[in-house]
Design an enzyme around this catalytic site. Sequence first.
Site, PDB file in Angstrom:
ATOM      1  N   GLY A   1       0.832  -1.202   0.000  1.00 34.40           N
ATOM      2  CA  GLY A   1       0.000   0.000   0.000  1.00 34.40           C
ATOM      3  C   GLY A   1       0.861   1.244   0.000  1.00 34.40           C
TER       4      GLY A   1
ATOM      5  N   LEU B   1      -1.355   7.141   2.833  1.00 40.05           N
ATOM      6  CA  LEU B   1      -0.627   7.910   3.844  1.00 40.05           C
ATOM      7  C   LEU B   1       0.203   7.007   4.741  1.00 40.05           C
ATOM      8  CD1 LEU B   1      -3.161  10.683   4.869  1.00 40.05           C
ATOM      9  CD2 LEU B   1      -1.094  10.897   3.512  1.00 40.05           C
TER      10      LEU B   1
ATOM     11  N   SER C   1     -17.197  17.081   2.120  1.00 40.92           N
ATOM     12  CA  SER C   1     -16.424  17.155   3.360  1.00 40.92           C
ATOM     13  C   SER C   1     -17.240  17.599   4.565  1.00 40.92           C
ATOM     14  CB  SER C   1     -15.274  18.137   3.183  1.00 40.92           C
ATOM     15  OG  SER C   1     -14.709  18.423   4.443  1.00 40.92           O
TER      16      SER C   1
ATOM     17  N   ARG D   1     -20.003  12.107  13.498  1.00 40.04           N
ATOM     18  CA  ARG D   1     -20.602  11.581  12.279  1.00 40.04           C
ATOM     19  C   ARG D   1     -21.707  10.563  12.530  1.00 40.04           C
ATOM     20  NH1 ARG D   1     -14.947  10.972   8.893  1.00 40.04           N
ATOM     21  NH2 ARG D   1     -14.762  13.199   8.510  1.00 40.04           N
TER      22      ARG D   1
ATOM     23  N   LEU E   1      -6.328  10.941   8.619  1.00 40.52           N
ATOM     24  CA  LEU E   1      -5.055  11.383   8.060  1.00 40.52           C
ATOM     25  C   LEU E   1      -4.007  11.393   9.167  1.00 40.52           C
ATOM     26  CD1 LEU E   1      -6.280  14.316   5.778  1.00 40.52           C
ATOM     27  CD2 LEU E   1      -6.114  11.898   5.290  1.00 40.52           C
TER      28      LEU E   1
END
Lengths: 251, 645
Positions: free
Chosen positions: B40, B43, B284, B337, B448
């Site tokens: 992979g 990040l 977003s 969320r 992130l």
Amino acid sequence: MENNISLTLKVWRQNGPKDKGRFETYKLDKVSTDSSFLEMMDILNEQLVNEGKEPVAFDHDCREGICGMCSLYINGRPHGPDDDVTTCQLHMRKFKDGETITIEPWRSAGFPVIKDLIVNRNAFDTIIAAGGYTSVSTGGVPDANAIPIPKVDADEAMDAASCIGCGACVATCKNGSAMLFVSAKVSHLALLPQGKVEAARRAKNMVAKMDELGFGNCTNTGACEVECPKGVSISNIARLNREFLKAKLAD
Amino acid sequence: MNLDSKIPQGPMAEKWSNYKANQKLVNPANKRKLDIIVVGTGLAGASAAASFGEMGFNVKNFTIQDSPRRAHSIAAQGGINAAKNYPNDGDSVHRLFYDTVKGGDYRAREANVHRLAEVSNDIIDQCVAQGVPFAREYGGLLDNRSFGGAQVSRTFYAKGQTGQQLLIGAYQALMRQVNAGTVDLYTRTEIVDIVMVDGKARGVIARDLVTGEFQRHFGHAVVLATGGYGNAFFLSTNAMGSNGSAAIKAYEKGAAFANPCFAQIHPTCIPVHGEFQSKLTLMSESLRNDGRIWVPKKKEDAEAIRAGKLKPTQIAEENRDYYLERRYPAFGNLVPRDVASRAAKERCDAGFGVGTTGLAVYLDFKSAIERLGEDAIRARYGNLFQMYEKIVDDNPYETPMMIYPAIHYTMGGIWVDYELQTTVPGLFAAGEANFSDHGANRLGASALMQGLADGYFVLPYTIQNYLADDISTPRMTGDEKEFVDAESEAKAKFEKLLAIKGNRSVDSIHKELGLVMWDFVGMARNKEGLEKAIERIAEIKKEFWSNVRIPGSGEGMNVELEKASRLADFITTGDLMARDALHREESCGGHFREEFQTEEGEAMRQDDQFAYAACWEYQGADKAPVMHKEDLTFEVVKVAQRNYK
């Protein structure tokens, strides 16, 4: 408003790098104008698989215009007839009922075809590897706010850094030049104090690598800027030329 | 199954320092003798591979895409959290740690989360040094904004393209190492198995997606940084290529799979438009800073809107129900969320939804535009508004956006200990692929942070503690029996797929799986539905293995074959998710069991029974997996019902 349209597709098929390749024609009915262009390609492929035929190979991934994976030359334009979009963001409402759509891969010496509509863009990675970074390793760096950066510079660097590496600029250039791609990276880093340190060396190394890989020269036609889905400006090319000249003068 | 979490001794705030002070290191001469495989290039993967290369290890880095820069981290829009406290609004490492554990509904391991908060500041420093063009104030210093689940502004951002800029930073660092010769990069190459030698992970079998050829690669250690498994739902905000296959390979080799049912449903995605929809697009969460979420207060207005007889702009202020502000006055539109998603579903199920399908709510910028002007809103969200307009053909400056929840991120994943090592020695997992830091719900701008924390600042330390015992292990050639056998097995699986020659396309079966997942293992789950899902998934598995049609052969590029092999693993994942959701008889974070809710419809945890990570152990292809528990203890954080009112 949502409508259904019928289409004739002329699609480039090529089994591998050495195959000569040819156009094949397909008919598609009842494509919703709310579908994206790649969803239309999915419908075509579903139809082909159901007929026992090999589906059309094409590159795509995020389908929201940021990964840079999708390509396609559509009716003679990279990323198709809409402005400021990648192919995955192009929607079928931009096409008319009964229209014939010609779909080809990027065509450029720097990007050989792998299969059907998929090309090899490894050259871009090789150019970045030649100098498209700041030479800092993990750890031992100063505090993020140690060096103030004027907002205009940071914003301008951001605009240059928004390049997604899709290759539309190369595909549309009659010289097959990668100058917009290279200049966007050189500008992004040269505009920031962290990248300024190596700006000249970077410009020289990246341009040398670009030349070595067989990309053409820039003759300022400006086609790249028009087709760039992210609106990267050709003023970056001017900045690259300045950095490059400075490097050469210093030699 | 050994689930020793290896949490270091000492007070919470000193554990990571204690670990680093006492861990084993590998000296520079020995690093050259050691090979690390990183799967992979997102990040976590790119930052780990680049850092290992800089340290002097030999790295092999794999990606299924044509370039490391395509990894789906690139699509993250909003930002990255850090405890810098630049705005002087009361933030600290402790507060970021606390918010993350609380946001995860007390189902994460405290020590890992504390370390994450500790290294968060280093990430921002590192990215700025790489030339990441974060947003700045006129004074030249970095700007911050607020995100869901926090009362401070700790989110750093680069327009609406933060993931892109951070990934490009990591990608450039990676390409620098490729140029230096410390990292060998394998593009368009997929890992199809993990090779075990004497009980340790010692390499991978890879498949070249262009030629179809199989390859054997040795590594003293293997790191999986392959992202999440949200595409089990077919429709998700993940990229088309995002898949959970490497994680399933690890699971089949004995790595525990933890909390598979913890999947995040993101509240602000563009609603589904039709049956040929291929993916869902996220808007977003940062939009909730200035956008207000509402539906009509009157059912007849909602009906008129759905019928196309009324426009949202015609609904008077007093006839709008800003239901998040109404239900959660303290956090308003910035609730986490999971809470925002459930509230949207509740309104739509009650008949107040908008759009042609009734499965949408409004995200309205009218008051923000009146307050700040259109230019200020354009500067903040211009690219997101443009993206919305291209997809929906509506101008969000003039009419409210329509949004609906969609599968976005998976908190569950491969179980790892404090060192990010799985239950298989020598096999590590980083980023979204592991289960470690987000508990049952991830806060915005934390993915992130975790990906880069794992890759830049955690693995470079912890992997040395493992490799220090391996300095005398010679490189293997790949001709050993274990490698040859693993390759034959992988080849046989692909040949089996090609030999089915059935009648259904891969996508048609994947869509069927996705519908079962969304209907029964989605936003609201119950016992009956989950039992049905397990049954239906077994039927889909049978259908797949007897009736899938893959045109072409195993030679050369064959996209349908790639998709089929990934779908086989999504079916395994779907089954695991349903089993885990069925066993967890409580509601927490992204996992909402209808049987466990308060009178107001809030999630009801059952801490006395379920304060553990559920770790599933593979038993064989047609056997039910066995569940083991890692009990979670909370030394610092006070466990309470989450309250955002």
